[in-house]
Write an enzyme that holds these catalytic residues in place. Structure first.
Site, PDB file in Angstrom:
ATOM      1  CB  CYS A 130      -1.289   0.375   1.389  1.00  0.00           C
ATOM      2  SG  CYS A 130      -2.373   1.101   1.223  1.00  0.00           S
ATOM      3  CB  CYS A 132      -1.209   4.737   4.030  1.00  0.00           C
ATOM      4  SG  CYS A 132      -1.502   3.019   4.460  1.00  0.00           S
ATOM      5  CE  LYS A 217      -6.999  -1.443   5.245  1.00  0.00           C
ATOM      6  NZ  LYS A 217      -5.800  -1.651   4.827  1.00  0.00           N
ATOM      7  NE  ARG A 227      -5.400   4.789   9.545  1.00  0.00           N
ATOM      8  CZ  ARG A 227      -6.670   4.993   9.782  1.00  0.00           C
ATOM      9  NH1 ARG A 227      -7.245   6.104   9.477  1.00  0.00           N
ATOM     10  NH2 ARG A 227      -7.083   3.800   8.805  1.00  0.00           N
ATOM     11  NE  ARG A 239      -5.848   4.351   5.550  1.00  0.00           N
ATOM     12  CZ  ARG A 239      -4.934   5.711   5.139  1.00  0.00           C
ATOM     13  NH1 ARG A 239      -4.909   6.168   4.516  1.00  0.00           N
ATOM     14  NH2 ARG A 239      -3.669   5.243   6.024  1.00  0.00           N
ATOM     15  CD  GLU A 255     -14.713  -4.018  -2.851  1.00  0.00           C
ATOM     16  OE1 GLU A 255     -13.710  -5.216  -3.208  1.00  0.00           O
ATOM     17  OE2 GLU A 255     -14.934  -3.373  -2.935  1.00  0.00           O
ATOM     18  CE  LYS A 270      -6.833  -4.453   8.633  1.00  0.00           C
ATOM     19  NZ  LYS A 270      -4.946  -3.027   7.719  1.00  0.00           N
ATOM     20  CB  SER A 296      -3.087  -1.195  15.733  1.00  0.00           C
ATOM     21  OG  SER A 296      -4.116  -0.934  14.893  1.00  0.00           O
TER      22      SER A 296
HETATM   23  C1  PBG Z   1      -2.579   0.330   4.914  1.00  0.00           C
HETATM   24  C2  PBG Z   1      -2.746  -0.588   6.041  1.00  0.00           C
HETATM   25  C3  PBG Z   1      -3.731  -0.285   7.428  1.00  0.00           C
HETATM   26  C4  PBG Z   1      -3.389  -1.221   7.880  1.00  0.00           C
HETATM   27  C5  PBG Z   1      -2.902  -2.123   7.863  1.00  0.00           C
HETATM   28  N1  PBG Z   1      -2.552  -1.828   6.762  1.00  0.00           N
HETATM   29  C6  PBG Z   1      -3.727   1.247   7.637  1.00  0.00           C
HETATM   30  C7  PBG Z   1      -4.817   1.650   7.299  1.00  0.00           C
HETATM   31  O1  PBG Z   1      -6.263   1.237   6.292  1.00  0.00           O
HETATM   32  O2  PBG Z   1      -5.667   3.163   7.811  1.00  0.00           O
HETATM   33  C8  PBG Z   1      -3.811  -1.295   9.688  1.00  0.00           C
HETATM   34  C9  PBG Z   1      -3.228  -2.465  10.875  1.00  0.00           C
HETATM   35  C10 PBG Z   1      -3.739  -2.504  11.978  1.00  0.00           C
HETATM   36  O3  PBG Z   1      -4.343  -1.160  12.810  1.00  0.00           O
HETATM   37  O4  PBG Z   1      -3.310  -3.250  12.789  1.00  0.00           O
HETATM   38  N2  PBG Z   1      -3.321   0.410   4.427  1.00  0.00           N
HETATM   39 ZN    ZN Z   2      -3.167   2.061   3.024  1.00  0.00          ZN
END
Ligand code: PBG
Ligand code: ZN
Length: 345
Positions: A130, A132, A217, A227, A239, A255, A270, A296
């Site tokens: 990704c 970000c 997701k 983050r 997002r 999806e 997720k 997280s």
């Molecule tokens: C990146 C990504 C994220 C997570 C995994 N890959 C952050 C998001 O989408 O904002 C979150 C993982 C976590 O919270 O443990 N796109």
């Molecule tokens: Zn991302």
């Protein structure tokens, strides 16, 4: 007896006695339906440039950003405990509008992949794919902007552009796979990401590299602590223009179906705990291996309560991991991977 006026003389004795099978630990073990083993757990690792670095992540007690040498050491310790796979997140040296470090063969993730593969050749290395972490605006790809020749006024400035992001995902995926990643895990919820990455890998001679798709997701508050860990908060907005609405279940199946058709090798749902119904539905609908990501926030809320002495961390961690397995996940990405492997012995 006087209080019941003899009524108890007429009560039936139970015919069915499920408690018989709960009498001893051995009996309970014998009839246990869901097993949890270290081989089913995937450990996330946050990697950053440097040497000998282990930087504690404030919002995730027990988690660290590591330099590649430390990530390799961590991989060795995980392997000793029976963990077979890691998921890498990179914190780049520089961020820009299109996240260019993600496609740099000497970028932080390729460096970490080589270090880990050197230290533990048998470790399955999964690269989270990704943008970000790599973009200065913190969104998961390139943004609509009047500076671009393909500016779309009706979408507004800051809208995440789908197809230009696909091209970047293709490029970066090939770089990570060439560095030795066994699995590319696109996490941006970009339409067509699986088909694009599959085609790019195949035409680069990497048809053996797998794709684990973050298929369903959700736009979730449970990503809050991450983050901080990945230094990747969106600098404006959220997002919800690309990740899914937590209210939707049928859309998750759509999806997932698309990613299956596009050639995903492993599917993912997720977050995990608040989406067990989705995990179950995907499990019943498809034959591909299914991963769930215990994110997280799921980890940190338990850690925080445990630090207050309000609940038993080990018990809750193993209970939630078991519940995610029971819902139908074959494998679980979890920040408890290393500790859980120790607890499971
Ligand atoms: C990146 C990504 C994220 C997570 C995994 N890959 C952050 C998001 O989408 O904002 C979150 C993982 C976590 O919270 O443990 N796109
Ligand atoms: Zn991302």
């Amino acid at each position: 007896t006087p209080v019941t006026n003899g009524i108890t003389n007429h009560l039936p004795t139970p015919v069915q006695r499920p408690r018989r099978l709960r009498i001893s630990p051995a009996l309970r073990d014998l009839v246990r339906e869901t097993r949890l083993t270290p081989a089913q757990l995937i450990a996330p690792i946050f990697v950053r440039h440097g040497r000998d670095l282990r930087v504690a992540i404030r919002s995730m007690p027990g988690q660290y950003q590591m330099s590649p040498d430390q990530a390799a050491r961590e991989a060795r310790e995980l392997a000793e405990r029976g963990i077979r796979a890691v998921l890498l997140f990179g914190i780049p040296a520089h961020k820009d509008a299109c996240g260019s470090e993600n496609a740099d063969p000497d970028g932080i993730v390729p460096q970490a992949i080589r270090a880990i593969k050197d230290a533990v050749p048998g470790m399955v290395v999964i690269s989270d794919m990704c943008f970000c972490e790599y973009t200065d605006h913190g969104h998961c790809g390139v943004l609509n902007s009047p500076d671009r020749s393909d500016f779309q006024p009706q979408l507004g400035e800051g809208y995440l552009l789908n197809d230009p992001t696909l091209a970047l995902l293709a490029e970066a995926s090939v770089v990570h796979a060439r560095a030795g990643a066994d699995i590319i895990a696109p996490s941006g919820m970009i339409d067509g990401m699986v088909a694009t990455i599959r085609a790019a890998l195949d035409s680069a001679g990497l048809s053996h590299t797998s794709i684990m798709s973050y298929a369903a997701k959700y736009a979730s508050g449970f990503y809050g602590p991450f983050r901080d860990a990945a230094e990747s908060p969106p600098q404006f907005g959220d997002r919800s223009q690309y990740q899914m609405d937590p209210a939707n279940a049928r859309e998750a199946l759509r999806e997932v179906d698309l990613d299956v058709a596009e050639g995903a090798d492993i599917l993912m749902v997720k977050p995990a705990l608040a989406y067990l119904d989705i995990i179950r539905q995907v499990r019943d609908r498809h034959t591909l291996p299914l991963a769930a990501y215990q994110v997280s926030g799921e980890y940190s809320m338990v850690k925080a309560a445990a630090l207050q002495g309000w609940l038993d961390e080990q018990r809750i961690a193993l209970e939630t991991l078991t519940a995610i397995r029971r819902a139908g996940a074959d494998m679980i990405i979890t920040y408890w991977a290393k500790e859980a492997a120790e607890w499971l012995g």
